[in-house]
Design an enzyme around this catalytic site. Structure first.
Site, PDB file in Angstrom:
ATOM      1  N   SER A 128       4.387   5.641   3.968  1.00 41.41           N
ATOM      2  CA  SER A 128       3.206   6.268   2.905  1.00 41.41           C
ATOM      3  C   SER A 128       3.240   8.046   3.010  1.00 41.41           C
ATOM      4  O   SER A 128       3.464   8.667   4.101  1.00 41.41           O
ATOM      5  CB  SER A 128       1.993   5.784   3.367  1.00 41.41           C
ATOM      6  OG  SER A 128       0.904   6.219   2.536  1.00 41.41           O
ATOM      7  N   LYS A 183       2.298  -1.983   5.616  1.00 44.36           N
ATOM      8  CA  LYS A 183       2.123  -0.917   4.550  1.00 44.36           C
ATOM      9  C   LYS A 183       1.436  -1.325   3.222  1.00 44.36           C
ATOM     10  O   LYS A 183       0.644  -0.726   2.296  1.00 44.36           O
ATOM     11  CB  LYS A 183       3.635  -0.492   4.139  1.00 44.36           C
ATOM     12  CG  LYS A 183       3.676   0.297   2.712  1.00 44.36           C
ATOM     13  CD  LYS A 183       3.107   1.760   2.983  1.00 44.36           C
ATOM     14  CE  LYS A 183       2.978   2.488   1.633  1.00 44.36           C
ATOM     15  NZ  LYS A 183       3.913   2.566   0.731  1.00 44.36           N
ATOM     16  N   HIS A 186      -2.263  -1.447   3.871  1.00 46.43           N
ATOM     17  CA  HIS A 186      -2.449   0.023   3.784  1.00 46.43           C
ATOM     18  C   HIS A 186      -2.997   0.473   2.131  1.00 46.43           C
ATOM     19  O   HIS A 186      -3.672   0.910   1.927  1.00 46.43           O
ATOM     20  CB  HIS A 186      -1.474   0.756   4.231  1.00 46.43           C
ATOM     21  CG  HIS A 186      -1.410   2.242   3.811  1.00 46.43           C
ATOM     22  ND1 HIS A 186      -1.286   2.801   2.486  1.00 46.43           N
ATOM     23  CD2 HIS A 186      -1.788   3.358   4.270  1.00 46.43           C
ATOM     24  CE1 HIS A 186      -1.495   4.030   2.375  1.00 46.43           C
ATOM     25  NE2 HIS A 186      -1.698   4.668   3.335  1.00 46.43           N
ATOM     26  N   ASN A 187      -1.818  -0.081   1.469  1.00 46.62           N
ATOM     27  CA  ASN A 187      -2.135   0.139  -0.097  1.00 46.62           C
ATOM     28  C   ASN A 187      -3.159  -0.610  -0.574  1.00 46.62           C
ATOM     29  O   ASN A 187      -3.860   0.103  -1.494  1.00 46.62           O
ATOM     30  CB  ASN A 187      -0.797  -0.195  -0.784  1.00 46.62           C
ATOM     31  CG  ASN A 187       0.302   0.641  -0.604  1.00 46.62           C
ATOM     32  OD1 ASN A 187       0.384   1.270   0.326  1.00 46.62           O
ATOM     33  ND2 ASN A 187       1.217   0.973  -1.629  1.00 46.62           N
ATOM     34  N   GLU A 190      -6.196   1.481   0.460  1.00 41.05           N
ATOM     35  CA  GLU A 190      -6.059   2.733  -0.580  1.00 41.05           C
ATOM     36  C   GLU A 190      -6.699   2.287  -2.029  1.00 41.05           C
ATOM     37  O   GLU A 190      -7.579   3.048  -2.478  1.00 41.05           O
ATOM     38  CB  GLU A 190      -4.513   3.076  -0.687  1.00 41.05           C
ATOM     39  CG  GLU A 190      -4.373   4.126  -1.617  1.00 41.05           C
ATOM     40  CD  GLU A 190      -2.834   4.231  -1.834  1.00 41.05           C
ATOM     41  OE1 GLU A 190      -2.156   4.497  -0.810  1.00 41.05           O
ATOM     42  OE2 GLU A 190      -2.352   4.507  -2.830  1.00 41.05           O
TER      43      GLU A 190
END
Ligand code: NDP
Length: 477
Positions: A128, A183, A186-187, A190
């Site tokens: 990222s 990940k 994480h997105n 986000e």
């Protein structure tokens, strides 16, 4: 070969990652399907380090020292499989293939298994930070075997970003697809962060009556406190920007339809499969999708409802403070949900993920980097098996202190007709966790009525069914 690492796929991410390795003193083999890009990179940036350009797959593999470490940075999906098929036959036992693309973790699990059977380590790595991060230091989330991390870790630690305490933002997440899973979440987080910030903006604009510049200023102030984060920082920059062509605030000339590439949607799809309530992330994904439905929104002129009324300067300033509280409280809930999903994935797939170390490697390099993540790391360091972030005493205290303002902001939004799906979903989640009894008991009664699905009792073990169509006596289910 002499190259310690190779990168194939030299579009923006691969190119910047390759330069990052080279700038850190590694010899980097380069390869791209279209060879002209390989040479263009060397022509332009050759002086930054030692590159070994290769025109063919064979040349590329031959350029690598053994065990070979080759990073694939191509378009996620079929292209990744195609590239693996091309390279795997050229590799030997112990070699490491690293997929740095945004792969779905289920694909990573499949690829890892296939390659493991051929003696090749396959490491799915979440990266990222966008193109800037790839060049100057991303946050790196590697999955794959422990053994592969021993060979790969030292290289990744050199190119990763550095957290405020100077530790590199990379850690071995867990076996096979663990890195890509983390990940993905994480997105998702986000998406939720961005949605909450967007709602704060909308409220400051519509209710407080602030201009984009004034909101930029407000965000800059927030950014010196507990909301200190990259996303708040760039939001202020976007809001302060004026369109050169029209002189209007940039945010007013952009079409208000948000797009997405799919990682937020994956997060929600997987959360549904795992049975994890990530309502904040889901609302963020839905908010983007709703914004894009132009035909659905055609009714905007005809649906009745309140229009926001302007506040006095003092009232507006007070309201802005309340919005800060609402944003912070909602953010705590988003992260609670996201970390719950990681915990659930870790249990489902046997990854044994250390949640504190996930928070630690998100402190720098990635899009959601924030001072806040150090607090999360601290909470998990204090109690590794913390059942939820809201079980942490400090977070519970903070959210408790924010809640009056949080409720007031949402009530105002509802009264004045400003949509705040993220704030509201977060508060509902919080109140559901607070509730001593939930109406789920009634849901169970309904299910038992129409489908004989049975229920458990509060006072006795076992499962039960009421004969709703008969004399309504209770039988064991
Ligand atoms: P793209 O996703 O645009 O992919 C382009 C690259 O893929 C080119 O090198 C292209 O080669 C290669 N490629 C495409 N199809 C094939 C194929 N069938 N066989 C061989 N090579 C192929 O590049 P990005 O740099 O934007 O992203 C790379 C990866 O990183 C993606 O998985 C992306 O999701 C991920 N990522 C991107 C981020 C970003 O901010 N852009 C952030 C984090 C991750 P050619 O030049 O020959 O066309």
């Amino acid at each position: 070969g002499t190259a310690q690492i190779g990168v194939t796929g030299l579009a923006v991410m691969g190119r910047n990652l390759a330069r990052n390795f080279a700038r850190n003193g590694f010899t980097v083999a380069l390869h791209n399907r279209t060879a002209s890009k390989t040479h263009a990179l060397v022509d332009e940036f050759g002086e930054e380090g030692v590159f070994v350009p290769a025109d063919s797959a064979e040349e590329f593999v031959a350029a690598l020292e053994r065990p070979r470490r080759l990073v694939i940075m191509v378009k996620a999906g079929d292209a990744t499989d195609a590239v693996i098929q091309e390279f795997a036959p050229l590799l030997e036992e112990g070699d490491v293939i690293i997929d740095g693309g945004n792969a779905h973790f289920a694909d990573t699990r499949r690829r890892e298994k296939e390659l493991r059977e051929r003696g090749i380590h396959f490491v799915g790595v979440g990266i990222s930070g966008g193109e800037e991060g790839a060049l100057h230091g991303p946050s790196i989330m590697p999955g794959g075997s422990k053994e592969s991390y021993e060979s790969l870790g030292p290289l990744l630690e050199r190119i990763a970003a550095k957290a405020p305490d100077d530790t590199p933002t990379v850690a071995h997440i867990g076996p096979d697809g663990a890195g890509h899973f983390v990940k993905m979440v994480h997105n998702g987080i986000e998406y939720a962060d961005m949605q909450l910030i967007a709602e704060a903006y909308h409220l400051l604009r519509a209710v407080a009556g602030y201009s984009p510049e004034k909101i930029a200023e407000t965000f800059r102030t927030w950014n010196t406190g507990r909301l200190d984060s990259y996303l708040i920082e760039i939001t202020a920059e976007v809001l302060a920007h004026r369109d050169a062509a029209t002189g209007k605030p940039f945010v007013d000339v952009v079409v208000d339809q948000a797009e997405q590439k799919g990682t937020g949607r994956w997060t929600v799809q997987i959360a549904l499969d795992l049975g994890v309530p990530v309502s904040g992330i889901a609302e963020a994904v839905f908010a983007r999708s709703l914004s894009g439905h132009a035909a659905l929104r055609d009714v905007s002129q005809t649906l009745p409802g309140p229009t926001a009324t302007a506040l006095s300067e003092d009232e507006a300033a007070r309201f802005a403070d309340r919005v800060e509280q609402a944003l912070y409280a909602s953010k705590i809930v988003s992260y609670t949900q996201g970390f719950h999903q990681i915990q659930a994935g870790s249990e489902e797939y046997g990854w044994n993920i250390d949640l504190g170390s996930v928070a630690a490697i998100w402190r720098a390099g990635c899009i959601i980097r924030a001072a806040f993540l150090d607090r999360i790391r601290g909470a998990y360091d204090a109690q590794r098996d913390l059942p939820s972030l809201l079980a942490d005493k400090q977070f519970a205290e903070e959210i408790g202190a924010a809640q009056d303002d949080w409720r007031e902001v949402i009530a105002t939004a509802v009264r004045q007709g400003v949509p705040t799906p993220g704030f509201a979903a977060a508060l509902s989640y919080y109140d559901a966790l607070r509730a001593e009894r939930l109406p789920a008991a009634l849901t169970q009664g309904q299910r038992d009525f129409f489908g004989a699905h049975t229920y458990r009792r509060t006072d006795r073990e076992g499962s039960f069914h009421t004969l709703w169509g008969g004399d309504r006596s209770e039988v064991s289910g």
